[in-house]
Motif scaffolding. Sequence first.
Motif, PDB file in Angstrom:
ATOM      1  N   GLU A  39      34.696  93.306  67.607  1.00  0.00           N
ATOM      2  CA  GLU A  39      34.242  94.652  67.239  1.00  0.00           C
ATOM      3  C   GLU A  39      35.396  95.654  67.232  1.00  0.00           C
ATOM      4  N   HIS A  40      36.394  95.399  68.093  1.00  0.00           N
ATOM      5  CA  HIS A  40      37.488  96.353  68.254  1.00  0.00           C
ATOM      6  C   HIS A  40      38.872  95.746  68.039  1.00  0.00           C
ATOM      7  N   ASP A  41      38.965  94.607  67.331  1.00  0.00           N
ATOM      8  CA  ASP A  41      40.293  94.022  67.137  1.00  0.00           C
ATOM      9  C   ASP A  41      40.967  94.500  65.848  1.00  0.00           C
ATOM     10  N   GLY A  42      40.230  95.220  65.002  1.00  0.00           N
ATOM     11  CA  GLY A  42      40.816  95.852  63.827  1.00  0.00           C
ATOM     12  C   GLY A  42      40.895  94.990  62.583  1.00  0.00           C
ATOM     13  N   LYS A  43      40.600  93.711  62.692  1.00  0.00           N
ATOM     14  CA  LYS A  43      40.721  92.840  61.524  1.00  0.00           C
ATOM     15  C   LYS A  43      39.739  93.238  60.423  1.00  0.00           C
ATOM     16  N   ALA A  44      38.518  93.546  60.814  1.00  0.00           N
ATOM     17  CA  ALA A  44      37.509  93.951  59.832  1.00  0.00           C
ATOM     18  C   ALA A  44      37.909  95.255  59.150  1.00  0.00           C
ATOM     19  N   VAL A 229      36.501 105.431  53.240  1.00  0.00           N
ATOM     20  CA  VAL A 229      37.910 105.051  53.279  1.00  0.00           C
ATOM     21  C   VAL A 229      38.582 105.689  54.504  1.00  0.00           C
ATOM     22  N   ILE A 230      38.209 106.931  54.786  1.00  0.00           N
ATOM     23  CA  ILE A 230      38.759 107.631  55.944  1.00  0.00           C
ATOM     24  C   ILE A 230      38.362 106.921  57.237  1.00  0.00           C
ATOM     25  N   VAL A 231      37.114 106.492  57.319  1.00  0.00           N
ATOM     26  CA  VAL A 231      36.649 105.767  58.505  1.00  0.00           C
ATOM     27  C   VAL A 231      37.389 104.437  58.641  1.00  0.00           C
ATOM     28  N   ASP A 232      37.559 103.729  57.517  1.00  0.00           N
ATOM     29  CA  ASP A 232      38.298 102.462  57.541  1.00  0.00           C
ATOM     30  C   ASP A 232      39.724 102.685  58.030  1.00  0.00           C
ATOM     31  N   ASP A 233      40.356 103.735  57.531  1.00  0.00           N
ATOM     32  CA  ASP A 233      41.727 104.045  57.925  1.00  0.00           C
ATOM     33  C   ASP A 233      41.791 104.398  59.409  1.00  0.00           C
ATOM     34  N   TYR A 234      40.809 105.133  59.874  1.00  0.00           N
ATOM     35  CA  TYR A 234      40.727 105.480  61.301  1.00  0.00           C
ATOM     36  C   TYR A 234      40.614 104.227  62.155  1.00  0.00           C
TER      37      TYR A 234
END
Length: 316
Positions: A39-44, A229-234
């Motif tokens: 959930e928090h490893d950033g790969k997704a 896109v902003i959320v993905d970048d965050y």
Amino acid sequence: MNTCPYSNTFGKMPRFRAWWFYATLGSLMFSCKVSVPAEHDGKAAYHDLLVHGGDSATVAHRYVGLENTVNFRDLGGLRTRDGKTVRKGMIYRSDNLSKLETGQFGQFNDLRIASVYDLRTDHEIKGKEDHLPAQVRYLHTPVVEDNAGEIKGLKKRVLNGKITEQEAKDMTAKFYADAVTVHVGAVKAILNGITSSEQPVLYHCSAGKDRTGIVSALILSILNVDRQVIVDDYMLSNYYRRNRAEKTLGKAKLGRVIKPKLNMDAIEILSTVDESFINATFNAIDSTYGGIGPFIENQLGIDQAARLKLIAKFTE
């Protein structure tokens, strides 16, 4: 003569118990490696950003692999809703720059960064002052005032087991909402300073994920980047900070030997970012000001004409 405060205790400890203690401690030290949950490893987030925000080469080249820094990246390279792309080489974000070494100044100067905005409080900066080339203009622009040192003291509260996972989530979400309500004046001044610069700028907080993430989200909103896109970048902060988060969780696991009340889930929440946090900022904007458009115009003081100029300046 300096002596270990535990020497007498260990000396009196029965041989079997002493062996057990050291064996257990050694086992914990070798097993303290902790992986950040998916959930928090950033790969997704990295995958999602490729789908919504640009090709892999563009996204990869936004990262600035400067040693002794974490999450140092270019804000540019993302597509906007009107088909443009945020210019690269103009706005950068990172974690604190206290460990930047003199030998790295050449690499730093290659980015032509003229100004650095430090979003931390006085208490956070003490002992971790930025180490910057002499010609770089340093601006201390805290998002929040923290005269009592509460932000820095949060670590102690977590270590003492005084904060649960839910409390960590609630406190963080409130912090994100307060940034655009309670502290909107400070945020306005920071954003106006960054966007009015004619030379490349960088901004950072302590970890380069929360206050830095909020400022990034607002700049990208001004430039008409899609909210998803902003959320993905965050969320990409989890990708670039994964090793740092795992190190923190590993230390926390080992620390439970002497701090048994320490909550590992709370540590994870405070060491990573979550979509719900940045959405707390956007939800506060929507519910308090009627949407991002009115917020930009009425709270940030950027009318439509000024916004179009910023879009022309920072996109291509």
